[in-house]
Motif scaffolding. Structure first.
Motif, PDB file in Angstrom:
ATOM      1  N   LEU A 523       0.823  -1.200   0.000  1.00 39.03           N
ATOM      2  CA  LEU A 523       0.000   0.000   0.000  1.00 39.03           C
ATOM      3  C   LEU A 523       0.860   1.254   0.000  1.00 39.03           C
ATOM      4  O   LEU A 523       0.522   2.269  -0.603  1.00 39.03           O
ATOM      5  N   GLY A 541      -1.854  -7.986   4.075  1.00 39.66           N
ATOM      6  CA  GLY A 541      -1.421  -6.599   4.199  1.00 39.66           C
ATOM      7  C   GLY A 541      -0.341  -6.392   5.215  1.00 39.66           C
ATOM      8  O   GLY A 541       0.006  -5.255   5.541  1.00 39.66           O
ATOM      9  N   ILE A 553       1.079  -0.931   6.368  1.00 38.07           N
ATOM     10  CA  ILE A 553      -0.082  -1.130   7.242  1.00 38.07           C
ATOM     11  C   ILE A 553       0.132  -2.374   8.092  1.00 38.07           C
ATOM     12  O   ILE A 553       1.132  -3.068   7.957  1.00 38.07           O
ATOM     13  N   TYR A 556      -4.696  -6.590   6.315  1.00 34.82           N
ATOM     14  CA  TYR A 556      -6.039  -6.452   5.768  1.00 34.82           C
ATOM     15  C   TYR A 556      -6.916  -7.570   6.308  1.00 34.82           C
ATOM     16  O   TYR A 556      -6.436  -8.684   6.563  1.00 34.82           O
ATOM     17  N   ALA A 569      -8.559  -2.093   6.277  1.00 36.96           N
ATOM     18  CA  ALA A 569      -7.106  -1.926   6.377  1.00 36.96           C
ATOM     19  C   ALA A 569      -6.784  -1.478   7.789  1.00 36.96           C
ATOM     20  O   ALA A 569      -7.362  -0.512   8.291  1.00 36.96           O
TER      21      ALA A 569
END
Length: 631
Positions: A523, A541, A553, A556, A569
């Protein structure tokens, strides 16, 4: 007799057809946990923000933001939160009363989409009758108001309030999420996969899609010495040898003694920094030497396995016999070796284990196969797990479906038979289960296929041309470290390719998705987890702290309820202690993936399809009973 039978059938038909018209339960998708128990535990307890969402809906006009935070954490961690509040000051009777009333409101709201029978089964036996009375208080403002309030007062007077609140909190967690999907990689890197597995064995409803890191643990218990060597090497690399010793009761005395005798200090093999605890100097030295030992044992065992199976087409990974004078020839290019620790290799037969190595790996294998807790966890992983799952119009798979550059399925021949796409995954899964069922067979085809899934070119879990562990350890030139990904990871951005894959798994619906883990979504570099016009969702994630600098992050997760699908997220989780002290929730950002035009019901789900078939059979039986009775 026929009248009673008819009445029973009619009652069951009414019940099933009523259930079919209830709202679809909420599914919770989570992936690539990598032993990060505290973050996983928090996400599991808060339902990826679902509990806070419901608390806000119910109390945003009545409670302050601080009070909402406190109520949420009372639901997440009831025992710890009550203890913390008591430590600050004695809790008055009205606090207990308000807490119970607020929790009852949330439980009623959260359980409203379930049948009374399902709710009843979820209630703790101690308070089942009382809870049922309080949950279904439809006339609380009229005839029974005093009755309900007296029940709550009596619970407090008898000193049962703390236990009652705890039960209500866990009921809320239970009702907010109907079913959990774990899309692979519970193991490796983080320190507590065992605690994650303990939590999963207690969870009310779930399935697991195996990840590549799970498969080497399954392989080790199934008898694969090559998988076992990988497990030991990775535990040493991430400073997690105590997981084996303390959590699973594996005695590493022989391995430590061997490593100390044959290997020296080598800074390249220093364990990575453990974010949860500081390793002692002895632990660092042991991890450094064990990682070297297992890297060499792994190369030898994998070389033997590759030679056993020419059909694996992995001869290009036979590297030890291509080393001369501290140089390795790769595609005609010589590379100088660094970080050498080849002192246990007999260059006349480089893939042969020494007597000491054979003794060490045999000892470890026997221990893995007899470790009670580890075998309990692996058995659960097999019982609840699969390589893929078609569920509610979604294809859940950790890694990939191996593709050619033109988007067609890659085919591979095993034992004279060609496999591709779904048939390849079915073949792999059959062999995983066969290997696990016969752990005493250590060099059979099925056991070796489990290792192939870890690093083979056509593996749906690996998804790369070759694993470059050796090059990363021993060659400085980074171009040799590159692991070329399967075409799937480029082509999955196209909706037509995703639909082609979905069709192969009989998922032809317009709202079908592929849900992947395995590859961290960067991301921080602008990559989106939503690909192929929403057909592909990638939910790795970065739960693992080792990945969070790359992803930006803390992971997810995905929620799929009767109104549609939302991707969450999450910011990185601090730790449980800090979270409790500051009511510091994992901050989650929601993104709508699909919004249903018409609210989904049970009849629209995989379970609903089964219930519809059951209803048809019941109606046929009823017709038969009625016909017999009339005659």
């Amino acid at each position: 007799m026929s009248n009673r039978q008819s009445n029973e059938l009619i009652a069951e038909i009414i019940n099933l057809e009523a259930i079919l018209n209830l709202p679809k339960g909420t599914e919770h998708f989570i992936s690539d946990l990598h032993g990060e128990f505290e973050a996983f535990n928090h996400i599991l307890r808060n339902g990826s923000g679902s509990i806070r969402e419901k608390v806000n809906i119910l109390f945003n006009q009545e409670l302050s933001a601080e009070q909402i935070d406190e109520l949420c954490f009372l639901i997440y961690y009831p025992e710890e939160k009550i203890q913390s509040l008591r430590f600050q000051q004695p809790l008055p009777q009205n606090w207990w009363f308000e807490a119970i009333e607020n929790l009852l409101v949330i439980v009623r709201f959260s359980s409203s989409k379930y049948t009374r029978s399902k709710v009843r089964k979820a209630l703790p036996e101690t308070y089942a009758y009382i809870l049922e009375e309080l949950i279904y208080q439809y006339d609380e403002t009229t005839n029974k108001k005093a009755y309900y309030k007296q029940i709550i007062r009596k619970i407090i007077e008898l000193g049962e309030a703390e236990r009652f609140i705890t039960d209500l909190a866990y009921l809320t967690q239970r009702f907010v999420i109907d079913h959990l999907h774990v899309i692979g990689d519970i193991y490796d890197r983080g320190p507590h996969p065992d605690k994650i597995m303990d939590s999963l064995t207690r969870y009310h409803s779930l399935d697991i899609q195996w990840g590549n890191h799970d498969i080497i643990w399954l392989g080790a218990v199934s008898g694969s010495k090559a998988c076992l060597a990988n497990v030991l090497r990775i535990c040493a690399r991430y400073g997690n040898l105590n997981l084996l010793e303390d959590a699973y009761g594996i005695d590493l005395t022989l391995l430590k003694s061997y490593s100390r005798n044959f290997y020296q200090e080598n800074s390249h093999f220093m364990p990575k920094k453990n974010p949860y605890r500081k390793l002692t100097l002895t632990e660092i030295n042991d991890a450094m030497k064990i990682q070297q030992a297992m890297a060499i044992i792994q190369e030898k065992l994998e070389g033997q396995l590759i030679k056993r199976h020419p059909e694996f087409q992995m001869n290009h990974r036979l590297l030890l016999d291509k080393i001369k004078n501290d140089q390795l020839m790769i595609d005609g290019q010589p590379y100088n070796l660094i970080n050498s620790c080849f002192q246990t290799i007999d260059w006349s037969d480089p893939y042969q284990l020494s007597e000491e190595e054979e003794h060490v790996i045999t000892d470890l294998l026997q221990q893995f196969q007899h470790a009670q807790k580890l075998n309990k966890h692996m058995t659960f992983l097999v019982e609840k797990g699969s390589l893929y799952l078609s569920y509610n119009h979604n294809l859940l798979i950790h890694g990939c479906i191996p593709l050619n550059e033109d988007g067609s399925f890659q085919s591979v021949i095993f034992n004279g038979k060609k496999y591709a796409g779904k048939s390849l995954l079915d073949f792999f899964e059959t062999n995983i289960k066969q290997a696990f069922a016969k752990p005493w067979q250590t060099e059979d085809f099925s056991t070796d296929i489990v290792w192939y899934l870890w690093c083979g070119e056509h593996s749906s879990l690996f998804g790369k041309k070759a694993m470059k562990t050796f090059e990363r350890y021993f060659i400085q030139e980074t171009e040799t470290h590159v692991e070329e990904k399967n075409a799937y990871y480029k082509l999955r951005n196209r909706s037509d390719i995703c639909q082609y894959i979905l069709n192969a798994f009989d998922l032809n619906e317009f709202d079908a998705h592929i849900i992947n883990g395995h590859t961290p979504v960067k991301l921080i570099k602008g990559e989106s987890p939503i690909k192929a016009e929403g057909k592909m969702l990638v939910i790795d994630g970065g739960f693992s702290r080792a990945y969070q600098k790359v992803t930006g992050i803390g992971g997810y997760t995905l929620l799929y309820n009767s109104f549609g699908m939302q991707l969450a997220a999450h910011k990185p989780f601090s730790d449980k202690k800090t979270a409790l002290e500051k009511n510091d929730d994992i901050i989650s950002t929601r993104q709508i993936v699909d919004r249903q035009v018409k609210r989904l019901k049970v009849k629209d789900t995989t379970i609903g399809a089964t219930l519809i078939k059951d209803t048809i059979k019941l109606k046929q039986r009823l017709e038969h009973v009625t016909r017999v009775s009339s005659n």
